[in-house]
Design a protein around this motif. Sequence first.
Motif, PDB file in Angstrom:
ATOM      1  N   PRO A 138     -15.683  27.534  18.812  1.00 10.75           N
ATOM      2  CA  PRO A 138     -16.803  26.761  18.258  1.00 10.75           C
ATOM      3  C   PRO A 138     -17.495  25.955  19.350  1.00 10.75           C
ATOM      4  N   GLY A 139     -18.805  26.067  19.423  1.00 14.79           N
ATOM      5  CA  GLY A 139     -19.542  25.333  20.435  1.00 14.79           C
ATOM      6  C   GLY A 139     -19.567  25.973  21.800  1.00 14.79           C
ATOM      7  N   GLY A 140     -18.915  27.140  21.931  1.00 13.55           N
ATOM      8  CA  GLY A 140     -18.881  27.807  23.229  1.00 13.55           C
ATOM      9  C   GLY A 140     -18.263  26.911  24.290  1.00 13.55           C
ATOM     10  N   ASN A 141     -18.822  26.969  25.506  1.00 10.86           N
ATOM     11  CA  ASN A 141     -18.281  26.141  26.582  1.00 10.86           C
ATOM     12  C   ASN A 141     -19.016  24.816  26.721  1.00 10.86           C
ATOM     13  N   HIS A 142     -19.812  24.455  25.711  1.00 12.10           N
ATOM     14  CA  HIS A 142     -20.482  23.160  25.715  1.00 12.10           C
ATOM     15  C   HIS A 142     -19.499  22.074  25.272  1.00 12.10           C
ATOM     16  N   PRO A 143     -19.775  20.821  25.645  1.00 10.48           N
ATOM     17  CA  PRO A 143     -18.874  19.746  25.213  1.00 10.48           C
ATOM     18  C   PRO A 143     -18.772  19.672  23.694  1.00 10.48           C
ATOM     19  N   ALA A 144     -17.596  19.346  23.205  1.00  9.09           N
ATOM     20  CA  ALA A 144     -17.389  19.205  21.766  1.00  9.09           C
ATOM     21  C   ALA A 144     -18.085  17.945  21.270  1.00  9.09           C
ATOM     22  N   ASP A 145     -18.373  17.894  19.964  1.00  8.84           N
ATOM     23  CA  ASP A 145     -18.945  16.690  19.363  1.00  8.84           C
ATOM     24  C   ASP A 145     -17.936  15.546  19.358  1.00  8.84           C
ATOM     25  N   ARG A 146     -16.674  15.879  19.203  1.00 13.06           N
ATOM     26  CA  ARG A 146     -15.621  14.866  19.187  1.00 13.06           C
ATOM     27  C   ARG A 146     -14.425  15.422  19.942  1.00 13.06           C
ATOM     28  N   SER A 147     -14.029  14.734  20.990  1.00 16.95           N
ATOM     29  CA  SER A 147     -12.851  15.125  21.757  1.00 16.95           C
ATOM     30  C   SER A 147     -11.800  14.033  21.588  1.00 16.95           C
ATOM     31  N   ILE A 148     -10.595  14.438  21.186  1.00 14.90           N
ATOM     32  CA  ILE A 148      -9.532  13.482  20.901  1.00 14.90           C
ATOM     33  C   ILE A 148      -8.326  13.817  21.761  1.00 14.90           C
ATOM     34  N   ASP A 149      -7.908  12.871  22.580  1.00 18.74           N
ATOM     35  CA  ASP A 149      -6.702  13.026  23.384  1.00 18.74           C
ATOM     36  C   ASP A 149      -5.486  12.617  22.551  1.00 18.74           C
ATOM     37  N   LEU A 150      -4.472  13.468  22.543  1.00 17.28           N
ATOM     38  CA  LEU A 150      -3.251  13.190  21.802  1.00 17.28           C
ATOM     39  C   LEU A 150      -2.059  13.346  22.745  1.00 17.28           C
ATOM     40  N   GLY A 151      -1.423  12.245  23.059  1.00 18.88           N
ATOM     41  CA  GLY A 151      -0.215  12.281  23.868  1.00 18.88           C
ATOM     42  C   GLY A 151       0.977  11.881  23.023  1.00 18.88           C
ATOM     43  N   PHE A 152       2.090  12.605  23.166  1.00 19.07           N
ATOM     44  CA  PHE A 152       3.240  12.288  22.321  1.00 19.07           C
ATOM     45  C   PHE A 152       4.478  12.032  23.164  1.00 19.07           C
ATOM     46  N   THR A 153       5.303  11.131  22.673  1.00 18.46           N
ATOM     47  CA  THR A 153       6.504  10.733  23.399  1.00 18.46           C
ATOM     48  C   THR A 153       7.630  10.470  22.406  1.00 18.46           C
ATOM     49  N   ARG A 154       8.851  10.421  22.938  1.00 20.16           N
ATOM     50  CA  ARG A 154      10.021  10.086  22.138  1.00 20.16           C
ATOM     51  C   ARG A 154      10.554   8.733  22.560  1.00 20.16           C
ATOM     52  N   ASN A 155      10.963   7.927  21.582  1.00 23.91           N
ATOM     53  CA  ASN A 155      11.549   6.629  21.829  1.00 23.91           C
ATOM     54  C   ASN A 155      12.895   6.565  21.122  1.00 23.91           C
ATOM     55  N   THR A 156      13.940   6.181  21.841  1.00 21.22           N
ATOM     56  CA  THR A 156      15.276   6.114  21.240  1.00 21.22           C
ATOM     57  C   THR A 156      15.852   4.705  21.309  1.00 21.22           C
ATOM     58  N   ASN A 157      14.995   3.724  21.497  1.00 15.20           N
ATOM     59  CA  ASN A 157      15.479   2.339  21.524  1.00 15.20           C
ATOM     60  C   ASN A 157      15.587   1.812  20.099  1.00 15.20           C
ATOM     61  N   GLY A 158      16.810   1.699  19.628  1.00 18.33           N
ATOM     62  CA  GLY A 158      17.033   1.217  18.277  1.00 18.33           C
ATOM     63  C   GLY A 158      17.099   2.344  17.272  1.00 18.33           C
ATOM     64  N   GLN A 159      16.121   3.245  17.294  1.00 20.11           N
ATOM     65  CA  GLN A 159      16.140   4.422  16.439  1.00 20.11           C
ATOM     66  C   GLN A 159      15.306   5.497  17.113  1.00 20.11           C
ATOM     67  N   THR A 160      15.513   6.735  16.691  1.00 11.76           N
ATOM     68  CA  THR A 160      14.731   7.828  17.265  1.00 11.76           C
ATOM     69  C   THR A 160      13.358   7.867  16.610  1.00 11.76           C
ATOM     70  N   GLU A 161      12.332   7.777  17.423  1.00  6.68           N
ATOM     71  CA  GLU A 161      10.958   7.889  16.949  1.00  6.68           C
ATOM     72  C   GLU A 161      10.194   8.861  17.836  1.00  6.68           C
ATOM     73  N   TRP A 162       9.359   9.668  17.229  1.00 10.20           N
ATOM     74  CA  TRP A 162       8.361  10.438  17.958  1.00 10.20           C
ATOM     75  C   TRP A 162       7.000   9.839  17.623  1.00 10.20           C
ATOM     76  N   THR A 163       6.219   9.570  18.650  1.00 12.57           N
ATOM     77  CA  THR A 163       4.927   8.928  18.434  1.00 12.57           C
ATOM     78  C   THR A 163       3.803   9.770  19.017  1.00 12.57           C
ATOM     79  N   VAL A 164       2.633   9.661  18.410  1.00 12.04           N
ATOM     80  CA  VAL A 164       1.400  10.230  18.943  1.00 12.04           C
ATOM     81  C   VAL A 164       0.493   9.061  19.302  1.00 12.04           C
ATOM     82  N   ASN A 165       0.125   8.986  20.574  1.00 13.83           N
ATOM     83  CA  ASN A 165      -0.643   7.842  21.079  1.00 13.83           C
ATOM     84  C   ASN A 165       0.038   6.521  20.695  1.00 13.83           C
ATOM     85  N   ASP A 166       1.372   6.515  20.877  1.00  4.35           N
ATOM     86  CA  ASP A 166       2.216   5.336  20.683  1.00  4.35           C
ATOM     87  C   ASP A 166       2.331   4.895  19.221  1.00  4.35           C
TER      88      ASP A 166
END
Length: 400
Positions: free
Chosen positions: A217-245
Amino acid sequence: MSTDFAVCFTPGTITDPQDPHASLYDYDDANTVITLADWYHKAAPSIQEIYLRGNGGGNHEPIPDAGLINGAGRYKGGPATPWARVNVVAGKRYRLRVINISAYAGFEFSIESHSLKIIELDGINHAPLTVDRMMVYAGQRYSVVVHANQAVKNYWIRAPMELQHSSDNKNLDTENVYAVLHYAGAPAAEPTTRARGSSGTLLQEHLLAPLENPGAPGGNHPADRSIDLGFTRNTNGQTEWTVNDIRYESPDLPTLLNIVANGFTAEPDFTTHENTYVLKKDQIVELVIHGSANGHVHPFHLHGHPFDVIQGNSGPANYINPPRRDVVGVKGGTVIIRFKADNPGPWFLHCHIDWHLEAGLAVVFAEAPNEQRTGPAPQIIKQSWLDLCPIYRALPPALQ
């Protein structure tokens, strides 16, 4: 503890009367559906509780006791349960629908002495591509054509498992996952060849191209909305997986109900832990998913849309004819996917590893919320249903 690994599961399939690949195969029936699964002796709630406890319990994902093909498998020290059998007739061509229904494991699927002609992934027709073996991650589906053009005998169907810290469960042998491709006229017995080991061309996802309407969609042109999603694991106290913290937590009221009944249309309307992004109708949306450094392949599944895999775990970026699917594996690098927001609704993006989803590895896209309430196709909720919300809120906390 379970001692028998003959598990009944019947997946639903939808056949296309206009299937463009129909001339490539002779059979597509219940015999040709292949499910890949991991099997746990213990019930999910108990082992999930230990996992989510984090440092107070165990940081590692629960490890299954066995891998299954079509509901049959074996574990160390367990009974020699008969392997599942896929019956074929020499000279005929079979459309195998390979489905990973596991909670955690990926599988490397192959059939001894037979090639796999991939024609569909996650419900989307693709140009035929022939390989010898392919990785299938949790939630992914493939259709492959197998030509029964070998000598009449029995052949191994192999699906060794890919998952981390498999040694945590002493019952598990990740290599011991088999079924039998049985030619009519061959003895009712296991193959006589060496079971372990596979070779040949491994599928590289970027080589797959959709058959209909290729092109991002949109070919190689910039998207209308670009969203960065970074995910990490945290095991302090309990196991959590987070997206953008942020760890995703289900709201008290469903997202759709909040949109339709309570007028939620902007991101601040939702709680932080709903991790909800509001998309405008018909936007070209690009998700830039940054992989985790811990070695997992995280199969991310988007509800409501197939998407184009602009940049996957293999090959260069591609806007011309990238593969199109709804579950993509994300490992240590960056994966870029695109879709057009032309399907109003609240749609979940989540890791298809059950343990990670339970620990919060998900976001929600509230797509075109205004169009869900008004316009030619609004979501209509009966007044009697809407009346349930104030009734629920009036209950004492112990009953909510």
